[in-house]
Design an enzyme around this catalytic site. Structure first.
Site, PDB file in Angstrom:
ATOM      1  N   LEU A  79      37.635  17.330  17.421  1.00 48.36           N
ATOM      2  CA  LEU A  79      38.940  16.759  17.777  1.00 48.36           C
ATOM      3  C   LEU A  79      39.345  17.132  19.201  1.00 48.36           C
ATOM      4  CD1 LEU A  79      40.847  17.455  14.431  1.00 48.36           C
ATOM      5  CD2 LEU A  79      39.683  15.367  15.133  1.00 48.36           C
ATOM      6  N   ARG A 124      34.352  25.493  11.621  1.00 48.96           N
ATOM      7  CA  ARG A 124      35.177  25.448  12.824  1.00 48.96           C
ATOM      8  C   ARG A 124      34.661  24.459  13.874  1.00 48.96           C
ATOM      9  NH1 ARG A 124      38.141  31.091  13.837  1.00 48.96           N
ATOM     10  NH2 ARG A 124      39.836  29.636  14.109  1.00 48.96           N
ATOM     11  N   PRO A 125      34.650  23.179  13.538  1.00 50.47           N
ATOM     12  CA  PRO A 125      34.186  22.178  14.503  1.00 50.47           C
ATOM     13  C   PRO A 125      35.179  22.026  15.664  1.00 50.47           C
ATOM     14  CG  PRO A 125      35.099  21.110  12.547  1.00 50.47           C
ATOM     15  CD  PRO A 125      35.131  22.587  12.287  1.00 50.47           C
ATOM     16  N   ILE A 126      34.729  21.418  16.761  1.00 52.47           N
ATOM     17  CA  ILE A 126      35.643  21.171  17.883  1.00 52.47           C
ATOM     18  C   ILE A 126      35.657  19.683  18.249  1.00 52.47           C
ATOM     19  CG2 ILE A 126      35.657  23.494  18.905  1.00 52.47           C
ATOM     20  CD1 ILE A 126      33.540  22.484  20.876  1.00 52.47           C
ATOM     21  N   ARG A 138      40.302  42.996  17.177  1.00 53.82           N
ATOM     22  CA  ARG A 138      40.427  41.704  17.875  1.00 53.82           C
ATOM     23  C   ARG A 138      41.874  41.214  17.864  1.00 53.82           C
ATOM     24  NH1 ARG A 138      37.832  37.320  15.195  1.00 53.82           N
ATOM     25  NH2 ARG A 138      39.293  36.334  16.600  1.00 53.82           N
ATOM     26  N   LYS A 166      49.313  36.996  19.326  1.00 61.94           N
ATOM     27  CA  LYS A 166      47.943  36.768  19.837  1.00 61.94           C
ATOM     28  C   LYS A 166      47.694  35.280  20.059  1.00 61.94           C
ATOM     29  CE  LYS A 166      44.209  36.633  16.885  1.00 61.94           C
ATOM     30  NZ  LYS A 166      43.348  35.466  17.160  1.00 61.94           N
ATOM     31  N   ASN A 167      48.096  34.465  19.087  1.00 63.74           N
ATOM     32  CA  ASN A 167      47.772  33.038  19.161  1.00 63.74           C
ATOM     33  C   ASN A 167      48.676  32.264  20.123  1.00 63.74           C
ATOM     34  OD1 ASN A 167      45.687  33.509  17.459  1.00 63.74           O
ATOM     35  ND2 ASN A 167      46.593  32.524  15.654  1.00 63.74           N
ATOM     36  N   CYS A 205      35.967  34.339  14.741  1.00 66.90           N
ATOM     37  CA  CYS A 205      35.736  34.777  13.363  1.00 66.90           C
ATOM     38  C   CYS A 205      34.803  33.810  12.647  1.00 66.90           C
ATOM     39  CB  CYS A 205      37.047  34.801  12.601  1.00 66.90           C
ATOM     40  SG  CYS A 205      37.830  36.396  12.588  1.00 66.90           S
ATOM     41  N   ASP A 226      46.020  32.571   7.993  1.00 65.24           N
ATOM     42  CA  ASP A 226      45.807  33.902   8.573  1.00 65.24           C
ATOM     43  C   ASP A 226      46.465  35.015   7.757  1.00 65.24           C
ATOM     44  OD1 ASP A 226      44.312  32.774  10.537  1.00 65.24           O
ATOM     45  OD2 ASP A 226      45.770  33.023  12.151  1.00 65.24           O
ATOM     46  N   ARG A 257      36.607  32.625  20.378  1.00 69.10           N
ATOM     47  CA  ARG A 257      36.699  31.211  20.075  1.00 69.10           C
ATOM     48  C   ARG A 257      37.686  30.495  21.006  1.00 69.10           C
ATOM     49  NH1 ARG A 257      35.961  26.967  16.668  1.00 69.10           N
ATOM     50  NH2 ARG A 257      37.784  25.626  16.665  1.00 69.10           N
TER      51      ARG A 257
HETATM   52  C1  UD1 Z   1      44.074  28.490  15.062  1.00 69.05           C
HETATM   53  C2  UD1 Z   1      44.322  29.979  15.102  1.00 69.05           C
HETATM   54  C3  UD1 Z   1      43.776  30.642  13.852  1.00 69.05           C
HETATM   55  C4  UD1 Z   1      44.352  29.958  12.626  1.00 69.05           C
HETATM   56  C5  UD1 Z   1      44.180  28.446  12.687  1.00 69.05           C
HETATM   57  C6  UD1 Z   1      44.918  27.704  11.559  1.00 69.05           C
HETATM   58  C7  UD1 Z   1      44.261  30.535  17.468  1.00 69.05           C
HETATM   59  C8  UD1 Z   1      43.568  31.269  18.561  1.00 69.05           C
HETATM   60  N1  UD1 Z   1      43.658  30.550  16.275  1.00 69.05           N
HETATM   61  O1  UD1 Z   1      42.656  28.314  14.996  1.00 69.05           O
HETATM   62  O2  UD1 Z   1      44.155  32.009  13.875  1.00 69.05           O
HETATM   63  O3  UD1 Z   1      43.672  30.447  11.482  1.00 69.05           O
HETATM   64  O4  UD1 Z   1      44.701  27.942  13.917  1.00 69.05           O
HETATM   65  O5  UD1 Z   1      46.261  28.021  11.576  1.00 69.05           O
HETATM   66  O6  UD1 Z   1      45.341  29.998  17.652  1.00 69.05           O
HETATM   67  N2  UD1 Z   1      39.230  21.099  12.706  1.00 69.05           N
HETATM   68  C9  UD1 Z   1      38.353  20.020  12.818  1.00 69.05           C
HETATM   69  N3  UD1 Z   1      37.965  19.626  14.065  1.00 69.05           N
HETATM   70  C10 UD1 Z   1      38.412  20.237  15.202  1.00 69.05           C
HETATM   71  C11 UD1 Z   1      39.306  21.312  15.092  1.00 69.05           C
HETATM   72  C12 UD1 Z   1      39.685  21.727  13.830  1.00 69.05           C
HETATM   73  O7  UD1 Z   1      37.929  19.479  11.809  1.00 69.05           O
HETATM   74  O8  UD1 Z   1      38.036  19.805  16.300  1.00 69.05           O
HETATM   75  C13 UD1 Z   1      39.654  21.578  11.360  1.00 69.05           C
HETATM   76  C14 UD1 Z   1      39.143  22.978  11.066  1.00 69.05           C
HETATM   77  O9  UD1 Z   1      37.844  22.960  10.507  1.00 69.05           O
HETATM   78  C15 UD1 Z   1      40.170  23.496  10.085  1.00 69.05           C
HETATM   79  C16 UD1 Z   1      41.468  22.798  10.529  1.00 69.05           C
HETATM   80  O10 UD1 Z   1      41.076  21.712  11.373  1.00 69.05           O
HETATM   81  O11 UD1 Z   1      39.877  23.075   8.767  1.00 69.05           O
HETATM   82  C17 UD1 Z   1      42.425  23.692  11.265  1.00 69.05           C
HETATM   83  O12 UD1 Z   1      41.779  24.292  12.351  1.00 69.05           O
HETATM   84  P1  UD1 Z   1      42.569  24.582  13.715  1.00 69.05           P
HETATM   85  O13 UD1 Z   1      44.023  24.359  13.486  1.00 69.05           O
HETATM   86  O14 UD1 Z   1      41.914  23.834  14.816  1.00 69.05           O
HETATM   87  O15 UD1 Z   1      42.314  26.133  13.916  1.00 69.05           O
HETATM   88  P2  UD1 Z   1      42.021  26.875  15.282  1.00 69.05           P
HETATM   89  O16 UD1 Z   1      42.764  26.240  16.401  1.00 69.05           O
HETATM   90  O17 UD1 Z   1      40.558  27.098  15.416  1.00 69.05           O
END
Ligand code: UD1
Length: 418
Positions: A125, A121-123, A397, A22-23, A116, A305, A92
Site C-alpha cells: 500500500l 507486514r507487506p508494504i 526497542r 515511539k510511533n 518486529c 500493540d 521497520r
Molecule cells: C504501525 C505501528 C505498529 C502497530 C501498527 C498497527 C509504527 C512505527 N508502527 O505499524 O506499532 O502495531 O501500526 O496499529 O507506527 N498492510 C498491508 N499492506 C501494507 C501495509 C499494511 O496489507 O502496505 C496491512 C498489515 O499487514 C496489517 C495492517 O495493514 O495487517 C495494519 O498494518 P499497518 O497499520 O501498516 O502497521 P504498521 O504501520 O506497520
C-alpha cells in the site's frame, strides 16, 4: 544480551511519567528530511528504535543527535538517498523515509525493512500510494529504488487503513505539486500528531484523525520545535501491569482519551480508574474478572500493540476470555512462554482461548518481540517467585528505562548485562 531478573508478587504504588510516543517520534524524525532547517523534537525516549532512526538520518548526511532529552536534526547537508540493508533491517520505520527522501532528493533506495517479526507486514500500500504521486518504483535484489522528477498530488484510496502507508503518503504529499487526498486513511492519534508536526513547519495538511486527509503541497518547509503526544502503548502497558499486580498507580502525562478501548476493558476487569486529560490513576486489588472478548482493531478499537499485555492479564482473570488478533498473523509468539509460567491458553488461528488461573509462577522465559516481551515482564511481576526474562533487547526497542520506572513503583526487577 541483557536479561531481567524479576521477583514477582509485589503490589505497585506510585507515579510513572509517560514518554513521548515511539510511533509519533519515528515518522516525525523521518519528516525532518523534508526541510533543510533545524528541527528540535522534545522529550524523545532513549529507545533502540529511535537510536536506529538517528543512525539512518546520519547515514543520509543529516546531523541527528540527542541534546539532553531533546533530539536535534539538521539536514542542510544531507545528500545521500540510499539506506543500506544493515540499518533498514534493524528498523521497520525506515520505510517511512521513502516518502520524505524521494521528496527531498527525487530519488530513494532502501533495503526491505525489518522490525518486529509479527507477521508478513507487506508494504504494497505504501508503494501503490507513492506510484499514484508519480514515483517510479523498481524492486530488485532486496532493494526498493524510487525515482521521480516531480511529485504530483493525486487521490489515493487505501485498501485498508494502514498506519505506515498513510504516514508515508503524507510525507510524500506535503511537497508534491497540487492536492493529495488520502481516503480510508488510518485514524491513529500518531497520524494526527504527524499532521500537527508537519503544519508546525509550514505544511498544509488537514483531516488527520478522520478517514480522509487532504494535503496542499508546498515548495518549502521550515524548521521548528515540536513536542510529540504521550505514548499510549507505554501507558497502556503500565495500566495493565498495575491491574495485574494490584495497588494504585498514577501515570503522569498519559491521555485517557487515546486509551478508551483499554480503559473500558479494565473497568470490566473490576479495576477503578480516575481518568483526567493528562493523567490516569488505576486502583486494583489484583483480583480480576475475565473480559470475555478482546478483539484488536484499527484505532479507536483495541490496539494490537496492547494485545499481548492484555492476554497476560487474561491468564490471571477469573473465567474464560477469547483474544482475537485481527491485524498481524504471528502475534501470539509469547503464548508458549506464558504457558511456562502456568498460563492456560490454547491458540487456534487468530484466537487465543484463555482460562484464568489463580496465580502464575516464576519461570525463565524468552522475549520474542517488543510487545510480547513486555507482556512477559508483566506476567513475571504478577507471578509468585523468581523469573528471568531473556532477550530484552526486543523490549529496549520501545520502552525507555522500563526497569527504573517499575522499581520506582515497587516492582522487584533488575537488569543483568550478560
Ligand atoms: C504501525 C505501528 C505498529 C502497530 C501498527 C498497527 C509504527 C512505527 N508502527 O505499524 O506499532 O502495531 O501500526 O496499529 O507506527 N498492510 C498491508 N499492506 C501494507 C501495509 C499494511 O496489507 O502496505 C496491512 C498489515 O499487514 C496489517 C495492517 O495493514 O495487517 C495494519 O498494518 P499497518 O497499520 O501498516 O502497521 P504498521 O504501520 O506497520
Amino acid at each position: 544480551m541483557d536479561k531481567y531478573i524479576i521477583n514477582g508478587g509485589n503490589r505497585l504504588y506510585g507515579h510513572i511519567s509517560i514518554q513521548s510516543a515511539k510511533n509519533s517520534v519515528l515518522p516525525i524524525l523521518a519528516a525532518t528530511v523534508l526541510t533543510d532547517e533545524k528541527v528540535v523534537i522534545a522529550d524523545v525516549p532513549r529507545i533502540t528504535d529511535v537510536r536506529n532512526m538517528l543512525k539512518i538520518l546520519q547515514c543520509l548526511g543529516c546531523r541527528a543527535y540527542y541534546s539532553g532529552n531533546d533530539v536535534i536534526v539538521e539536514s542542510a547537508d544531507a545528500g545521500n538517498y540510499e539506506i543500506p540493508g544493515a540499518l533498514a533491517h534493524e528498523l521497520r520505520s525506515s520505510v517511512f523515509l521513502l516518502g520524505s527522501v524521494i521528496s527531498r532528493f527525487h530519488k530513494a533506495k532502501i533495503a526491505y525493512p525489518g522490525g518486529c517479526d509479527i507477521g508478513l507486514r507487506p508494504i504494497d500500500l505504501h508503494l501503490k500510494g507513492l506510484k499514484r504521486l508519480g514515483v517510479k518504483i523498481d524492486e530488485r535484489n532486496g532493494f526498493i529504488t524510487c525515482e521521480s522528477d516531480k511529485l504530483c498530488g493525486n487521490e489515493i484510496m487505501l485498501d485498508c487503513p494502514s498506519v505506515g502507508a498513510t504516514e508515508n503518503i503524507m510525507l510524500a504529499g506535503v511537497m508534491a505539486e497540487g492536492t493529495t487526498v488520502i481516503k480510508n486513511a488510518a485514524r491513529e492519534p500518531e497520524i494526527e500528531d504527524l499532521q500537527n508536526f508537519l503544519n508546525s513547519i509550514g505544511a498544509d495538511v488537514c483531516g488527520a484523525g478522520s478517514g480522509t486527509i487532504v494535503i496542499e503541497g508546498k515548495t518549502r518547509l521550515s524548521g521548528g520545535r515540536y513536542r510529540p503526544i504521550p505514548d499510549r502503548i507505554e501507558a497502556g502497558t503500565y495500566l495493565i501491569c498495575a491491574a495485574m499486580c494490584g495497588g494504585k498507580v498514577t501515570l503522569d502525562g498519559a491521555s485517557g482519551e487515546m486509551l478508551s478501548s483499554l480503559i473500558h476493558k479494565l473497568y470490566e476487569n473490576g479495576c477503578k480508574l480516575d481518568v483526567k486529560d493528562d493523567k490516569i490513576t488505576i486502583e486494583s486489588d489484583g483480583r480480576l474478572h475475565a473480559v470475555k472478548s478482546v478483539e484488536t482493531q484499527p484505532y479507536p478499537g483495541f490496539p494490537t500493540d496492547l494485545q499481548a499485555q492484555m492476554t497476560a492479564l487474561c491468564t490471571i482473570s477469573s473465567g474464560n476470555s477469547i483474544v482475537t488478533e485481527n491485524l498481524f498473523e504471528t502475534r501470539f509468539k509469547f503464548v508458549p512462554e506464558l504457558k511456562k509460567m502456568g498460563a492456560d491458553i490454547v491458540v487456534a488461528d487468530r484466537c487465543a482461548f484463555v482460562s484464568g488461573v489463580n496465580k502464575l509462577r516464576g519461570a525463565t522465559v524468552v522475549a520474542q518481540d517488543l510487545r510480547g516481551g513486555a507482556a512477559l515482564v508483566l506476567a513475571a511481576l504478577a507471578a509468585t517467585g523468581r523469573s528471568e526474562v531473556l532477550n530484552i533487547s526486543h523490549i529496549d526497542r520501545g520502552y525507555s528505562e522500563m526497569e527504573y520506572k517499575l522499581r520506582a513503583i515497587g516492582g522487584d526487577i533488575v537488569r543483568i548485562t550478560v
